[in-house]
Design a protein around this motif. Structure first.
Motif, mmCIF file in Angstrom:
data_model
loop_
_atom_site.group_PDB
_atom_site.id
_atom_site.type_symbol
_atom_site.label_atom_id
_atom_site.label_comp_id
_atom_site.label_asym_id
_atom_site.label_seq_id
_atom_site.Cartn_x
_atom_site.Cartn_y
_atom_site.Cartn_z
ATOM 1 N N ILE A 140 4.994 22.308 -6.944
ATOM 2 C CA ILE A 140 4.329 22.235 -5.640
ATOM 3 C C ILE A 140 3.941 20.790 -5.337
ATOM 4 O O ILE A 140 4.210 20.256 -4.267
ATOM 5 N N TYR A 141 3.303 20.148 -6.311
ATOM 6 C CA TYR A 141 2.912 18.742 -6.132
ATOM 7 C C TYR A 141 4.154 17.869 -5.972
ATOM 8 O O TYR A 141 4.218 17.022 -5.077
ATOM 9 N N ARG A 142 5.123 18.087 -6.831
ATOM 10 C CA ARG A 142 6.323 17.232 -6.802
ATOM 11 C C ARG A 142 6.997 17.252 -5.440
ATOM 12 O O ARG A 142 7.331 16.210 -4.874
ATOM 13 N N ASP A 143 7.180 18.456 -4.886
ATOM 14 C CA ASP A 143 7.911 18.554 -3.624
ATOM 15 C C ASP A 143 7.164 17.864 -2.489
ATOM 16 O O ASP A 143 7.778 17.276 -1.594
ATOM 17 N N ARG A 144 5.838 17.951 -2.500
ATOM 18 C CA ARG A 144 5.060 17.292 -1.441
ATOM 19 C C ARG A 144 5.023 15.777 -1.639
ATOM 20 O O ARG A 144 5.177 14.996 -0.704
ATOM 21 N N ARG A 145 4.848 15.385 -2.874
ATOM 22 C CA ARG A 145 4.733 13.961 -3.192
ATOM 23 C C ARG A 145 6.035 13.216 -2.910
ATOM 24 O O ARG A 145 6.023 12.115 -2.363
ATOM 25 N N ASP A 146 7.160 13.836 -3.287
ATOM 26 C CA ASP A 146 8.457 13.190 -3.086
ATOM 27 C C ASP A 146 8.689 12.835 -1.635
ATOM 28 O O ASP A 146 9.328 11.829 -1.327
ATOM 29 N N ARG A 147 8.203 13.673 -0.730
ATOM 30 C CA ARG A 147 8.498 13.500 0.695
ATOM 31 C C ARG A 147 7.443 12.685 1.427
ATOM 32 O O ARG A 147 7.644 12.327 2.586
ATOM 33 N N ALA A 148 6.312 12.436 0.785
ATOM 34 C CA ALA A 148 5.185 11.841 1.519
ATOM 35 C C ALA A 148 5.369 10.341 1.736
ATOM 36 O O ALA A 148 5.893 9.625 0.876
ATOM 37 N N LEU A 149 4.940 9.893 2.896
ATOM 38 C CA LEU A 149 4.930 8.473 3.225
ATOM 39 C C LEU A 149 3.477 8.019 3.229
ATOM 40 O O LEU A 149 2.614 8.708 3.771
ATOM 41 N N ILE A 150 3.221 6.884 2.623
ATOM 42 C CA ILE A 150 1.848 6.415 2.519
ATOM 43 C C ILE A 150 1.650 5.172 3.385
ATOM 44 O O ILE A 150 2.246 4.117 3.139
ATOM 45 N N ILE A 151 0.835 5.333 4.431
ATOM 46 C CA ILE A 151 0.463 4.204 5.273
ATOM 47 C C ILE A 151 -0.958 3.824 4.861
ATOM 48 O O ILE A 151 -1.921 4.510 5.211
ATOM 49 N N ALA A 152 -1.051 2.755 4.114
ATOM 50 C CA ALA A 152 -2.352 2.352 3.583
ATOM 51 C C ALA A 152 -3.117 1.533 4.613
ATOM 52 O O ALA A 152 -2.533 0.951 5.527
ATOM 53 N N VAL A 153 -4.417 1.522 4.463
ATOM 54 C CA VAL A 153 -5.272 0.663 5.264
ATOM 55 C C VAL A 153 -6.208 -0.070 4.310
ATOM 56 O O VAL A 153 -6.895 0.573 3.498
ATOM 57 N N ASN A 154 -6.188 -1.383 4.366
ATOM 58 C CA ASN A 154 -7.100 -2.138 3.500
ATOM 59 C C ASN A 154 -8.533 -1.991 3.996
ATOM 60 O O ASN A 154 -8.792 -2.064 5.199
ATOM 61 N N CYS A 155 -9.443 -1.796 3.070
ATOM 62 C CA CYS A 155 -10.851 -1.674 3.442
ATOM 63 C C CYS A 155 -11.345 -3.019 3.965
ATOM 64 O O CYS A 155 -11.024 -4.079 3.412
ATOM 65 N N THR A 156 -12.130 -2.947 5.023
ATOM 66 C CA THR A 156 -12.742 -4.162 5.552
ATOM 67 C C THR A 156 -14.256 -4.088 5.414
ATOM 68 O O THR A 156 -14.987 -4.953 5.874
ATOM 69 N N GLN A 157 -14.721 -3.009 4.826
ATOM 70 C CA GLN A 157 -16.140 -2.882 4.505
ATOM 71 C C GLN A 157 -16.257 -1.915 3.333
ATOM 72 O O GLN A 157 -15.292 -1.227 2.985
ATOM 73 N N ALA A 158 -17.426 -1.870 2.729
ATOM 74 C CA ALA A 158 -17.618 -0.978 1.588
ATOM 75 C C ALA A 158 -18.891 -0.176 1.812
ATOM 76 O O ALA A 158 -19.819 -0.627 2.488
ATOM 77 N N ALA A 159 -18.910 1.022 1.235
ATOM 78 C CA ALA A 159 -20.134 1.819 1.251
ATOM 79 C C ALA A 159 -20.962 1.451 0.026
ATOM 80 O O ALA A 159 -20.445 0.861 -0.929
ATOM 81 N N SER A 160 -22.221 1.822 0.046
ATOM 82 C CA SER A 160 -23.081 1.489 -1.096
ATOM 83 C C SER A 160 -22.637 2.238 -2.351
ATOM 84 O O SER A 160 -22.985 1.868 -3.466
ATOM 85 N N THR A 161 -21.855 3.302 -2.146
ATOM 86 C CA THR A 161 -21.417 4.123 -3.276
ATOM 87 C C THR A 161 -20.098 3.645 -3.866
ATOM 88 O O THR A 161 -19.653 4.160 -4.886
ATOM 89 N N CYS A 162 -19.447 2.686 -3.208
ATOM 90 C CA CYS A 162 -18.138 2.196 -3.665
ATOM 91 C C CYS A 162 -18.270 1.368 -4.945
ATOM 92 O O CYS A 162 -19.176 0.532 -5.042
ATOM 93 N N PHE A 163 -17.371 1.581 -5.891
ATOM 94 C CA PHE A 163 -17.317 0.669 -7.052
ATOM 95 C C PHE A 163 -15.879 0.494 -7.542
ATOM 96 O O PHE A 163 -15.619 0.386 -8.744
ATOM 97 N N CYS A 164 -14.940 0.385 -6.604
ATOM 98 C CA CYS A 164 -13.530 0.241 -6.964
ATOM 99 C C CYS A 164 -13.280 -1.037 -7.756
ATOM 100 O O CYS A 164 -12.371 -1.080 -8.589
ATOM 101 N N THR A 165 -14.085 -2.069 -7.510
ATOM 102 C CA THR A 165 -13.856 -3.319 -8.240
ATOM 103 C C THR A 165 -14.128 -3.146 -9.732
ATOM 104 O O THR A 165 -13.493 -3.788 -10.560
ATOM 105 N N SER A 166 -15.062 -2.233 -10.082
ATOM 106 C CA SER A 166 -15.307 -1.966 -11.503
ATOM 107 C C SER A 166 -14.128 -1.227 -12.144
ATOM 108 O O SER A 166 -13.866 -1.370 -13.329
#
Lengths: 286, 373
Positions: B143-169
């Motif tokens: 199920i995951y494979r079939d959806r993932r294979d076909r998916a297109l990812i349009i990313a958006v770079n964050c231009t702000q962060a929430a107080s809960t964000c810690f992606c840099t860690s």
């Protein structure tokens, strides 16, 4: 996709194969052995399992239960599962009778380390229904006695009437195995040991502990103390293998239910080398 | 792969949705529903949360009007792309009663072809974490494979962060480095767009873009840096696997158990949690059976049920299972952390439990591993 390779990683792991019950043997109170025939000839031809592996038995509309294979027919085309009445699936299975049809996915999981056993003494230690997953390993060893050292079977059950596969112990002994049995609680007429299984390990003949492989299957607490006894007798941790049971839902490491620390019991186990799970066995409720 | 950057003016954003739709994609993007920015099917830029942002704190998420007209001026909400690749409810198999027993099948209808619009760096990381679970075996989830294979990812770079964000860690963001087909950085005038794959490049060619001016690139860089600068939450991940696995009896587990409600919210909003259960769904006669997989959670009481009892019987052991799995044993299983630092579990916890705080508390008073004999 080859539907016959259900238990192999390439196939759709959710596809169940139809089976029919060809025989039922009542073993002990609440425990029966079902002989199952895969009804699709091609599936049956391609089905292979190794001692210690399990199938998901699927009763449509009821659910699935992970049950270890306890053997196969002489002709090899019928699979045996020894099942204790426990939940909805096993109760529904018990209601089917010979000729009943349901589904099966598998085989899944890691096998007993038969290669490691080759040329070494082997001690199979079981508690209760834990003898069922060990039986294919016992059969494999006794069918090729030249390839293995001495086989010792240590087995404990609640009472003498809970002793599983009692009718074959004489055959096992005749084929060269040492079979030692104990019960938690005696009944009139019982002449054997009374006490827990690890005591049998404490007392057994163990001429070459460093070259002896332990295969253990039973409740968590029984395995824990059996391992302690084996270690005390000088058996190295890496020669001790345990067969663990956890809630299994998908059987292929995708659903998360059977996790035990880093291990997925369904795909990294159920047979695990003791030194791999040693730190976790000391923690309650993990 | 063409990593050349192009510029799409703000008022041309609709062409992106149109091109994706014409290419056969079902476009899923951010939209406002029930006072949160969630992910759902979109057909127009009017569906996007233009001019909205949010504030997040432990146990809190509030929408807020922005003082500009940014389309992507928010961080992450309660949804993640997980619900499209690993649907909360999915049929894994069916069984139909026949004259001679049961006909058992697995579904074979074609899965949807999604274009995800607005995927953040931590979310790309989360998808790659789930790839390891569902695709890298030994068993593959069809199920995951079939959806993932076909998916297109349009990313958006964050231009702000929430107080809960810690992606840099967690080294997952905020900049999207790979794993996307297209990546957008929003500025006051439009979007700096870069293609990350051939499929993305083909979409990019069809958009009415122009060469970016130096000021566009500077504005984009400034915007991205703003997100980095706003991240204040930290998690010290030094030797975190051993820290947690050596401290399974730490008193902090008892303490957190007095606050945790075992409600499962953290596992539902987590973009990497993958636990599920298959249920039998039957017609009244019991002749037509659907095997339905539903999201499950290690916080559910019966999750660890095994004939005769539940292994993880109290909240202490269930919280410990979740946290040690996410941050420690995930490394053993998938060679990566199960946490991407998105902070969802912090915001959506009804009592505001913050895993970065829990780790810090264990670290502050850590038990040293016993010498193994």
């Amino acid at each position: 996709m080859n539907p016959a390779s259900c238990g192999t990683p390439a196939a759709n792991p959710w596809l169940a194969f139809p089976v029919q019950i060809t025989g039922i043997t009542d073993e002990t109170p609440g425990v029966s052995t079902y002989e199952l025939q895969l009804t699709d000839a091609e599936v049956a031809r391609n089905y292979r399992f190794q001692p210690g592996q399990f199938n998901m038995l699927y009763l449509p509309g009821v659910g699935e239960a992970a049950i270890s294979l306890s053997g196969q027919s002489e002709s090899g085309d019928r699979l045996r599962h020894t099942v204790r009445l426990a939940g909805n699936v096993t109760h529904s299975l018990a209601g089917l009778g010979v000729g009943g049809r349901f589904g099966l996915r598998g085989p899944f999981g890691t096998p007993w380390p038969m290669e490691e056993c080759r040329g070494r003494d082997v001690v199979a230690v079981a508690g209760g229904l834990g003898l069922a997953p060990l039986r294919p390993a016992i059969d494999a060893i006794l069918n090729a006695p030249d390839e293995y050292g001495q086989l010792t079977i240590l087995y404990g059950a609640r009472t003498p009437e809970h002793l599983l596969f009692e009718q074959v112990y004489p055959d096992w002994r005749q084929n060269g195995a040492v079979v030692n049995v104990t019960v938690d609680r005696s009944l009139p007429g019982w002449q054997g040991h009374v006490g827990v299984v690890p005591l049998l390990v404490d007392r057994m003949q163990l001429p070459d502990p460093e070259n002896t492989v332990f295969l253990i299957c039973g409740p968590d607490v029984m395995m824990k103390y059996t391992v302690s006894s084996a270690l005390n007798r000088g058996v190295p941790a890496e020669r001790i293998w345990i067969n663990m049971e956890r809630n299994m839902n998908c059987a292929v490491g995708l659903c998360g239910h059977c996790q035990y620390g880093p291990e997925f019991i369904c795909k990294d186990g159920p047979v695990l080398r003791y030194d791999r799970v040693q730190p976790m066995l000391r923690v309650e409720d993990l | 792969m063409d990593r050349q950057e192009r510029f799409l003016e703000t008022d041309r954003l609709q062409t992106l949705i149109d091109v994706l739709t014409d290419a056969g994609y079902q476009v899923v993007g951010p939209t406002i529903e029930q006072e949160a920015i969630i992910y759902d099917e979109i057909t127009s830029v009017d569906d996007l949360p233009r001019g909205w942002t949010e504030t997040q704190e432990p146990g809190q998420y509030r929408l807020q009007q922005r003082d500009d007209e940014a389309y992507f001026g928010y961080t992450v909400g309660p949804h993640s792309w997980k619900q499209f690749l690993f649907p909360p409810v999915a049929t894994v198999a069916t069984a139909e009663r026949t004259d001679s027993g049961w006909e058992m099948r697995t579904p074979d209808e074609p899965p949807p072809q999604y274009a995800f619009l607005g995927v953040r760096a931590c979310e790309i990381a989360a998808i790659e974490v789930q790839d390891r679970t569902f695709l890298h075996g030994p068993y593959v989830d069809p199920i995951y494979r079939d959806r993932r294979d076909r998916a297109l990812i349009i990313a958006v770079n964050c231009t702000q962060a929430a107080s809960t964000c810690f992606c840099t860690s967690m080294n997952t963001g905020p900049r999207c480095r790979s794993g996307f087909d297209l990546a957008l950085t929003e500025t006051a005038d439009g979007f700096v767009v870069e293609a990350g794959s051939d499929a993305g490049g083909r979409i990019l060619e069809q958009l009415p873009t122009r060469e970016p001016e130096a000021t566009d690139l500077t504005a984009a860089e400034t915007a991205r840096q703003q997100a980095v600068d706003q991240i204040t939450r930290r998690m010290d991940t030094t030797d975190i696997r051993n820290l947690l696995l050596d401290n399974l009896q730490h008193p902090r587990w008892d303490e957190v158990a007095t606050r945790c409600l075992s409600c499962t919210n953290c596992t539902m909003v987590c973009p990497t949690c993958f636990c599920s259960s298959v249920k039998e769904v039957s017609d009244l006669k019991g002749d037509e059976i659907t095997r339905e997989r539903q999201w499950d959670s290690c916080f559910n009481f019966d999750f660890s049920y095994m004939n005769g009892g539940v292994v993880r019987n109290d909240i202490r052991s269930r919280y410990r299972q979740w946290l040690t799995h996410k941050l420690a044993s995930w490394h053993d299983q998938f060679d990566v952390s199960g946490c991407v630092g998105c902070g969802r579990c912090i915001s959506w916890c009804p009592v505001g439990i913050d895993l970065t705080e829990e780790v810090a508390a264990i670290r502050a008073d850590a038990h040293q591993p016993e010498e193994q004999p």
